[in-house]
Design a protein around this motif. Structure first.
Motif, PDB file in Angstrom:
ATOM      1  N   VAL A  89       0.838  -1.198   0.000  1.00  0.00           N
ATOM      2  CA  VAL A  89       0.000   0.000   0.000  1.00  0.00           C
ATOM      3  C   VAL A  89       0.869   1.242   0.000  1.00  0.00           C
ATOM      4  CG1 VAL A  89      -1.714   1.321   1.298  1.00  0.00           C
ATOM      5  CG2 VAL A  89      -1.924  -1.155   1.113  1.00  0.00           C
ATOM      6  N   GLU A  90       1.667   1.416   1.068  1.00  0.00           N
ATOM      7  CA  GLU A  90       2.548   2.579   1.074  1.00  0.00           C
ATOM      8  C   GLU A  90       3.681   2.383   2.074  1.00  0.00           C
ATOM      9  OE1 GLU A  90       0.913   6.214   2.326  1.00  0.00           O
ATOM     10  OE2 GLU A  90       0.005   5.409   4.140  1.00  0.00           O
ATOM     11  N   ARG A  91       4.674   3.274   1.956  1.00  0.00           N
ATOM     12  CA  ARG A  91       5.834   3.172   2.828  1.00  0.00           C
ATOM     13  C   ARG A  91       6.253   4.550   3.296  1.00  0.00           C
ATOM     14  NH1 ARG A  91      11.759   0.528   1.492  1.00  0.00           N
ATOM     15  NH2 ARG A  91      12.591   0.897   3.580  1.00  0.00           N
ATOM     16  N   GLU A  92       6.542   4.664   4.586  1.00  0.00           N
ATOM     17  CA  GLU A  92       7.165   5.874   5.082  1.00  0.00           C
ATOM     18  C   GLU A  92       8.554   5.477   5.580  1.00  0.00           C
ATOM     19  OE1 GLU A  92       5.246   7.899   8.196  1.00  0.00           O
ATOM     20  OE2 GLU A  92       6.797   9.445   8.265  1.00  0.00           O
ATOM     21  N   THR A  93       9.559   5.930   4.862  1.00  0.00           N
ATOM     22  CA  THR A  93      10.928   5.487   5.162  1.00  0.00           C
ATOM     23  C   THR A  93      11.289   5.693   6.607  1.00  0.00           C
ATOM     24  OG1 THR A  93      11.374   6.448   3.037  1.00  0.00           O
ATOM     25  CG2 THR A  93      13.239   5.547   4.223  1.00  0.00           C
ATOM     26  N   GLY A  94      11.862   4.679   7.182  1.00  0.00           N
ATOM     27  CA  GLY A  94      12.308   4.768   8.566  1.00  0.00           C
ATOM     28  C   GLY A  94      11.210   4.479   9.563  1.00  0.00           C
ATOM     29  N   VAL A  95       9.981   4.539   9.134  1.00  0.00           N
ATOM     30  CA  VAL A  95       8.891   4.439  10.100  1.00  0.00           C
ATOM     31  C   VAL A  95       8.013   3.213   9.888  1.00  0.00           C
ATOM     32  CG1 VAL A  95       6.887   5.585  11.067  1.00  0.00           C
ATOM     33  CG2 VAL A  95       8.882   6.911  10.424  1.00  0.00           C
ATOM     34  N   ALA A  96       7.381   3.117   8.739  1.00  0.00           N
ATOM     35  CA  ALA A  96       6.388   2.049   8.579  1.00  0.00           C
ATOM     36  C   ALA A  96       6.185   1.658   7.122  1.00  0.00           C
ATOM     37  CB  ALA A  96       5.045   2.493   9.160  1.00  0.00           C
ATOM     38  N   ILE A  97       5.690   0.433   6.946  1.00  0.00           N
ATOM     39  CA  ILE A  97       5.263  -0.049   5.633  1.00  0.00           C
ATOM     40  C   ILE A  97       3.887  -0.667   5.827  1.00  0.00           C
ATOM     41  CG2 ILE A  97       5.656  -1.798   3.862  1.00  0.00           C
ATOM     42  CD1 ILE A  97       8.595  -1.443   4.170  1.00  0.00           C
ATOM     43  N   GLU A  98       2.990  -0.399   4.882  1.00  0.00           N
ATOM     44  CA  GLU A  98       1.642  -0.932   5.053  1.00  0.00           C
ATOM     45  C   GLU A  98       1.239  -1.834   3.895  1.00  0.00           C
ATOM     46  OE1 GLU A  98      -1.330   2.036   5.432  1.00  0.00           O
ATOM     47  OE2 GLU A  98      -2.944   0.563   5.498  1.00  0.00           O
TER      48      GLU A  98
ATOM     49  N   ARG B 123       6.324  -1.800  11.582  1.00  0.00           N
ATOM     50  CA  ARG B 123       7.139  -0.698  12.085  1.00  0.00           C
ATOM     51  C   ARG B 123       8.517  -1.233  12.424  1.00  0.00           C
ATOM     52  NH1 ARG B 123       4.986   4.098  13.663  1.00  0.00           N
ATOM     53  NH2 ARG B 123       2.956   4.300  12.694  1.00  0.00           N
ATOM     54  N   PHE B 124       9.501  -0.333  12.383  1.00  0.00           N
ATOM     55  CA  PHE B 124      10.879  -0.788  12.581  1.00  0.00           C
ATOM     56  C   PHE B 124      11.407  -0.245  13.892  1.00  0.00           C
ATOM     57  CE2 PHE B 124       9.888  -1.681   8.434  1.00  0.00           C
ATOM     58  CZ  PHE B 124       9.600  -0.517   7.729  1.00  0.00           C
ATOM     59  N   VAL B 125      11.646  -1.123  14.824  1.00  0.00           N
ATOM     60  CA  VAL B 125      12.069  -0.700  16.151  1.00  0.00           C
ATOM     61  C   VAL B 125      13.282  -1.515  16.553  1.00  0.00           C
ATOM     62  CG1 VAL B 125      11.304  -0.374  18.517  1.00  0.00           C
ATOM     63  CG2 VAL B 125       9.627  -0.356  16.679  1.00  0.00           C
ATOM     64  N   THR B 126      14.456  -0.895  16.517  1.00  0.00           N
ATOM     65  CA  THR B 126      15.671  -1.674  16.753  1.00  0.00           C
ATOM     66  C   THR B 126      15.856  -2.112  18.187  1.00  0.00           C
ATOM     67  OG1 THR B 126      16.534   0.363  15.842  1.00  0.00           O
ATOM     68  CG2 THR B 126      17.764  -1.616  15.407  1.00  0.00           C
ATOM     69  N   GLU B 127      15.466  -1.273  19.126  1.00  0.00           N
ATOM     70  CA  GLU B 127      15.723  -1.613  20.514  1.00  0.00           C
ATOM     71  C   GLU B 127      14.694  -2.612  21.032  1.00  0.00           C
ATOM     72  OE1 GLU B 127      18.262  -0.322  22.481  1.00  0.00           O
ATOM     73  OE2 GLU B 127      18.976   0.369  20.541  1.00  0.00           O
ATOM     74  N   GLY B 128      15.191  -3.721  21.595  1.00  0.00           N
ATOM     75  CA  GLY B 128      14.276  -4.743  22.113  1.00  0.00           C
ATOM     76  C   GLY B 128      13.356  -4.195  23.175  1.00  0.00           C
ATOM     77  N   GLY B 129      13.922  -3.349  24.059  1.00  0.00           N
ATOM     78  CA  GLY B 129      13.103  -2.792  25.134  1.00  0.00           C
ATOM     79  C   GLY B 129      11.963  -1.941  24.597  1.00  0.00           C
ATOM     80  N   THR B 130      12.255  -1.156  23.583  1.00  0.00           N
ATOM     81  CA  THR B 130      11.213  -0.306  23.004  1.00  0.00           C
ATOM     82  C   THR B 130      10.146  -1.145  22.321  1.00  0.00           C
ATOM     83  OG1 THR B 130      12.956   1.305  22.591  1.00  0.00           O
ATOM     84  CG2 THR B 130      10.840   1.720  21.560  1.00  0.00           C
ATOM     85  N   ARG B 131      10.560  -2.226  21.660  1.00  0.00           N
ATOM     86  CA  ARG B 131       9.569  -3.104  21.029  1.00  0.00           C
ATOM     87  C   ARG B 131       8.632  -3.667  22.084  1.00  0.00           C
ATOM     88  NH1 ARG B 131      13.639  -5.121  17.913  1.00  0.00           N
ATOM     89  NH2 ARG B 131      13.901  -7.045  19.103  1.00  0.00           N
ATOM     90  N   LEU B 132       9.244  -4.110  23.163  1.00  0.00           N
ATOM     91  CA  LEU B 132       8.432  -4.716  24.225  1.00  0.00           C
ATOM     92  C   LEU B 132       7.499  -3.681  24.830  1.00  0.00           C
ATOM     93  CD1 LEU B 132       7.721  -7.070  25.981  1.00  0.00           C
ATOM     94  CD2 LEU B 132       9.687  -6.568  27.426  1.00  0.00           C
ATOM     95  N   ALA B 133       8.017  -2.470  25.050  1.00  0.00           N
ATOM     96  CA  ALA B 133       7.164  -1.429  25.612  1.00  0.00           C
ATOM     97  C   ALA B 133       5.968  -1.181  24.699  1.00  0.00           C
ATOM     98  CB  ALA B 133       7.967  -0.148  25.805  1.00  0.00           C
ATOM     99  N   GLY B 134       6.225  -1.171  23.399  1.00  0.00           N
ATOM    100  CA  GLY B 134       5.124  -0.959  22.454  1.00  0.00           C
ATOM    101  C   GLY B 134       4.131  -2.100  22.469  1.00  0.00           C
ATOM    102  N   LEU B 135       4.620  -3.308  22.681  1.00  0.00           N
ATOM    103  CA  LEU B 135       3.722  -4.459  22.753  1.00  0.00           C
ATOM    104  C   LEU B 135       2.820  -4.340  23.967  1.00  0.00           C
ATOM    105  CD1 LEU B 135       3.089  -7.284  21.498  1.00  0.00           C
ATOM    106  CD2 LEU B 135       4.615  -8.227  23.227  1.00  0.00           C
TER     107      LEU B 135
END
Lengths: 306, 530, 329
Positions: free
Chosen positions: B221-230, B250-262
């Motif tokens: 559908v679309e892509r925002e570089t660095g942020v998201a792909i749909e 979404r692209f989240v390199t830090e494991g802690g941040t991924r978990l926080a988002g989950l």
């Protein structure tokens, strides 16, 4: 003034050229991006062939010539990490998010530091002053990544008020605070000492005797005189942020900006991207420096730009 | 005063403008909308969108957080987990695998038949179309194969190692195609499980990153570089309609941040959940994947040249403790071979070296190397999960056994130099080998065979076995050959075998999904409840 | 106007009012304080506390091998996440152990060792090089001066952290490589300052006379320049020391600084931030707190130092500021 700006621009060009050459030489002499590009099971022949294809085995001078020729045409090469994308394009894809971060952070720093400095200057040596000064000192002594983790632990992990990572404005709150706090410390000190100075000056004492309210005195002259060192320092803070500390803050909070990309590019030895990032950052630094000097002139025509 | 105010207001305006400019990177899909009826976002706005807009499909929207952004969206050029995570849903291959790893037909209607030693014939599925409407047929397969061959010849792809045996493809009729190889190649079916099919028109392009176009269940559908792909579900998909209508990565390199988002509900699925944080996730899923950390021991030279020393190095490691502490229990001791149990050629008769520190000490003393220095090389950039901790733990165990361990953890680039240095093999080199094709050939070639880039032995017999395994066309015969090969490597202790860490995923409350052994994230296998 | 030091000290002219105000005493009195430097220090509570803290830290770092319960790199999986003594743990890990079994206290002590050592090393390297360049520039004048200062101006505008990251990624991260890289990025400010001192010293009548009489440059430098260098150098060096400690920590945090087997606080903050963000957050706090306190102490000490070391300058500035305010509007 025009001549001055012209001279500074030329100096800026030297800076940009100097740093570009430095990065170029260092990366070509010591690094090897091909190592990172192919999977582990690729054979040495495949790696060598890729190096040839990228022109990395040519003599350094030849590579530099090619580089200069492309540079003049606005082509900074193709990123090897973000495959197939021109390096400059990658930079401009990520730059806006860093600019957002810096803009919001610096705004916050200004908004916080001025009142802080003014309040602290009211009664020099008093409790408020000492508390605020100490807080400022603490703010600028903490390493930014530690501050970042503290903020994250408090507000994302424990309190769940803010999210971090790529996203909209709410995700920008914590990183901007992190970026701003050390700057607030330094800026507030400048405001404070300038205000103390002004309040002590003969002129102000005369005005007070005449019965002018404090607010009018402060507003009209003191702030203006604080302006010069403040703007200088602010310019430096912006430079310091763009040229370095966004890397740290963006890494902690996973904010996908240019600093974060710089860290990735360096770890993957993506020469062209590193080159492009350093180039763009150097240009911004030069422009900000010149802007600060112009602001100087606007604030105080007596200042001689040497 | 006025100047000062002017400056300030200019700054404020600048700040506001800057924030506003980037302000539209808010989630295009929200994860707390009710799953029942959710239309995918219209794809017509931005330039980087797919050629077709799929009509509204009923189904849920989910968000997946990956650990890295794809470096390209071209299905043939890069060898990148991020790219695969997305393209596995957009493109398809001739063959696929069940979640347990068995080869099954996908775009082909059946497993291939052998015409002769170097020719394989596939019958293709009818009624399949690409997202842009192009029909899928033999021409597409031929164009794809030829594109890959061309890319390999031009050094334009990182995937040469997967496809270097391909020599060509011919369309026999609209739905039959033959693929030829340079020699007898038992791996060919597995290769066709990996090669994504593109249209003939796309095959002629240099880079397909900006407009991915495949036959798969989801369209770009679309892509925002660095942020998201749909991606959004493709109405014209030939298979069963998926229950998820819309997915945002979404692209989240830090494991802690991924978990926080989950935890906060931002994400429905995260990859590489840190093992010690499993309890933090609303749901977690683990599966024994293909990740195999090992230590390559130099069998030709130096302190590790003695087979008893190598055995001692194996006996000195408490693999269960490593699994329990370094991976919080989400790992199993490897049973003495580089192949995971789901792969052809796995030798079920081999057991892991036990943990026997006394025996290890004794062997080392008898070999006369107690107190000597052994060099162990790892890497410091965290390329593989907890690899720094793992290597440091190994160093501790070997120290306990009586050796002086010189542990080096250079930056990844310098580490690769050590790994690939054929003239000076380091005593012990850590590496984590994963098997993408789920075929033993490439892994064994790289690390077991003396001609491989990562091996440290001169066993000609072993090398011959590995080569025979690849060229044999009979699956059973291949299995027997490989079993023999790994037995030799085990007896000779060419490696210090470690633990195989599981793939760990974090899921939100409403996510329903079982991970696959090949680590593919196929959204069509996912669903949400409630 | 484009380097950090100048920007940070743009308010230098107001330093005297500043510091005196912080102490709450008019500066006239401070000039008359008795007891010399040490006496001053004791009376200034914050300054004293900072000096005390730093001394203790330095001693701890120096004697780390004796004080540390264990080798900071001796991991032991069986001791993973051992509790500290106050939570029921044993004295073999007084502050507990991290998830790899490394002793927390040992890592903090050795971290101090590395951080302080790198700070001193970089100041020594950068300072020496910068002073030499400054002296040459100030002394030779003319074209040499222009070129050297031109080089300083250019390098000052380089994005230091980015370049340091790049160099460490290429060369590898050990105490010496990181120190050299940080020194390469930080010598310019010493050069500028030294040159300024050289120029102002040479203008003094006494020195001009000495030169006319034929004193060798070396003699002039040692007898006149160097003594006048001590004060500004001390202030600058202390501030730079703080900055270097933070810079090394930032590099190590990014993974582009000190690596195993080196032990620094920055590295430990990164490791713990990665692993224990949702777990034992104290593992992040301990090294971070120490780092912050150390830098804070250095900053406080430098403020104090700046004022105390320069009674002459203080008097001069006060006089100048009074006349300025009277005349200027």
């Amino acid at each position: 003034m025009g001549r001055y700006i012209g001279r500074r621009l030329i100096q800026g060009l030297v800076v940009i050229f100097g740093v570009t050459v430095f990065v170029f030489v260092v990366t070509r002499l010591i690094g090897d991006p091909v190592k990172f590009m192919l999977p582990l099971s690729a054979t040495p022949e495949q790696r060598e062939a890729r190096r040839d294809a990228m022109g990395l085995n040519d003599p350094l001078v030849q590579q530099f010539g090619r580089f200069l020729r492309d540079l003049v045409q606005g082509d900074l090469g193709e990123s090897s990490y973000v495959r197939g994308t021109p390096a400059l394009e990658v930079v401009f894809d990520y730059l806006p998010r860093t600019l957002q971060l810096v803009a919001v952070g610096m705004l916050l720093a200004i908004v916080l530091s001025i009142p802080l400095g003014v309040i602290a200057s009211r009664k020099p040596g008093g409790t408020t002053d000492r508390v605020l000064t100490t807080l400022s000192l603490i703010g600028l002594s903490m390493p930014q990544f530690f501050l970042g983790y503290v903020l994250m632990i408090a507000f994302t992990v424990r309190l769940r008020w803010f999210e971090t990572g790529p996203g909209g404005f709410m995700n920008l709150v914590l990183p901007s605070i992190c970026l701003a706090l050390p700057a607030v410390g330094r800026l507030a000190v400048v405001v404070r000492s300038a205000m103390i100075d002004e309040l002590n000056s003969q002129y102000v004492k005369v005005a007070k005797a005449k019965g002018l309210t404090r607010r009018r005195i402060l507003g009209v002259h003191a702030l203006r005189n604080a302006g010069i060192p403040y703007v200088t320092l602010l310019g430096w803070e912006v430079i310091r942020a763009i040229a370095g500390y966004t890397v740290v803050v963006e890494s902690v909070f996973n904010w996908p900006g240019l600093g974060f990309m710089a860290s990735t590019a360096v770890k993957n030895q993506d020469f062209y991207l590193i080159q492009a990032i350093v180039f763009v950052v150097a240009v911004m630094v030069v422009l900000i420096n010149i802007a600060v000097d112009i602001a100087y002139k606007l604030l105080d025509p007596r200042v001689k730009l040497s | 005063m006025r100047t000062r105010h002017r400056l300030l207001s200019a700054l404020v305006v600048l700040g506001v403008v800057a924030s506003a400019c980037g302000g539209d990177d808010d989630d295009t899909t929200s994860t707390d909308t009710p799953p029942a009826t959710e239309a995918p976002t219209d794809s017509g706005e931005t330039p980087t969108t797919s050629p077709t807009t799929s009509p509204a499909i009923e189904g849920a929207s989910i968000t997946i957080a990956l650990g890295s952004e794809p470096t390209s969206l071209d299905p043939h050029i890069v060898d990148d987990g991020g790219e695969r995570a997305i393209n596995d849903n957009i493109y398809e291959t001739l063959l696929a695998r069940t979640p347990d790893g068995e080869l099954i037909p996908s775009l082909a209607t059946d497993l291939p038949t052998l015409i002769d030693d170097t020719t394989w014939e596939f019958t293709l599925r009818e009624g399949v179309t690409f997202h842009d409407g192009t029909p899928f047929n033999a021409d597409a397969v031929v164009a794809t194969v030829e594109r890959m061959i061309g890319l390999i010849a031009a050094e334009g792809t990182d995937n040469a190692g997967f496809y270097d045996t391909l020599t060509g493809a011919t369309a026999i009729d609209e739905h039959t195609v033959q693929i030829t190889t340079s020699g007898p190649d038992g791996v060919l079916p597995a290769r066709m499980y990996w090669l994504k099919i593109v249209t003939p028109a796309d095959a002629a392009k240099d880079d397909l990153s900006s407009a991915p176009n495949g036959t798969g269940p989801y369209a770009f559908v679309e892509r925002e570089t660095g942020v998201a792909i749909e991606l959004a579900a493709y109405a014209g998909y030939w298979g069963d309609a998926p229950s998820i209508a819309d997915v945002t990565y979404r692209f989240v390199t830090e494991g802690g941040t991924r978990l926080a988002g989950l935890k906060s509900g931002q994400y429905d699925l995260i990859t590489n959940l840190p093992p010690n944080d499993v309890a933090q996730a609303p749901q977690a899923a683990a599966i024994q994947g293909q990740e195999n950390p090992i230590i390559i021991l130099d069998a030709d030279d130096g302190i590790t040249a003695d087979v008893n020393v190598r055995k001692a190095l194996n006996l000195a490691l408490d693999k269960q403790a490593i699994a329990d502490v370094v991976y919080a229990g989400y790992a199993v001791p490897v049973d003495g071979q580089l192949l995971s149990p789901s792969i052809l050629g796995h030798n079920d008769d081999i057991n892991a070296y036990p943990y026997d520190p006394e025996q290890a000490k004794q062997l080392l003393e008898e070999a006369g190397v107690a107190g000597e220095t052994i060099t162990l090389v790892g890497e410091s950039s965290g390329r593989w999960l907890n690899d720094r901790e793992l290597v440091e733990a190994i160093a501790s165990y070997w120290t306990e056994a009586g050796l002086n361990v010189d542990l080096q953890t250079p930056e990844f680039g310098a580490y690769l130099d050590v790994l690939f240095d054929r003239s000076n093999r380091a005593d012990a080199i850590f590496v984590s080998s994963s098997n993408d094709l789920l075929d033993p050939s490439r892994q064994l070639n790289t690390y077991y065979s003396l001609s491989g880039v990562g091996s440290s032995n001169s066993n000609a017999e072993l090398q011959q076995l590995v080569a025979d395994g690849q060229s044999s066309l009979d699956a059973d015969e291949r299995a027997t050959i490989y079993q023999e090969a790994v037995q030799i490597a085990y007896d000779e202790a060419y490696f210090a075998f470690l633990v195989s860490n599981q793939d760990l995923y974090g899921l939100s409350e409403r996510m329903e999904w079982t991970p696959r052994v090949d680590s593919k994230l196929l959204v069509k296998e996912m669903s949400v409840n409630g | 106007m484009s380097d950090e030091y100048t920007a940070q000290h743009a308010d230098e002219e107001h330093a005297t009012d500043d510091e005196a105000a912080i102490q709450g005493r008019p500066y006239e009195i401070s000039a008359a304080r008795r007891g010399g430097l040490f006496g001053e220090l004791v009376r200034d509570k914050l300054g004293f506390a900072s000096a005390l803290f730093l001394t203790l830290l330095a001693l701890a770092a120096l004697f780390a091998p004796l004080l540390a319960p264990d080798d900071p790199n001796r991991g032991n999986l069986s001791r993973s996440m051992a509790s500290p003594v106050w939570n029921g743990g044993s004295w073999s890990n007084p502050m507990g152990a991290d998830w790899q079994g490394y002793d927390v206290l040992s890592r903090l002590l050795y971290g101090a060792r590395t951080s302080l050592f790198i700070g001193l090393l970089v100041v020594a390297l950068a300072g020496t090089f910068g002073i030499i360049v400054g002296v040459i520039s100030g002394y030779k004048g003319g074209r040499v001066d222009r070129w050297l200062m031109g080089w300083v101006d250019v390098q000052v505008s380089f994005p230091g952290l980015l370049l340091a990251m790049l160099l460490v990624a290429l060369v590898g991260g050990t105490v010496w490589t990181v120190a050299i890289i940080l020194a390469v990025n930080g010598w310019m400010v010493y050069a500028r300052m030294t040159r300024g001192v050289v120029l102002s010293v040479r203008e003094r009548p006494f020195v001009e006379a000495a030169e006319m009489v034929g004193s060798s440059p070396l003699r002039v430098i040692t007898k006149h320049v160097l003594p006048n260098l001590v004060t500004p150098l001390a202030t600058l060096a202390v501030l730079e020391f703080a900055r270097i400690i933070l810079a090394e920590a930032a590099l190590s945090f990014l993974g582009l600084g000190i690596q195993y087997p080196g032990v620094t606080w920055g590295l430990d903050i990164a490791r713990a931030g990665d692993h224990e963000l949702f777990g034992n957050q104290w593992l992040i706090i301990y090294p971070g707190l120490l780092l912050s306190l150390t830098v804070l102490a250095v900053n406080l000490l430098s403020s104090w130092l700046r004022v105390m070391l320069d009674p002459q300058e203080r008097e001069k500035r006060y006089a100048a500021s009074v006349t300025d305010k009277a005349g200027g509007m």
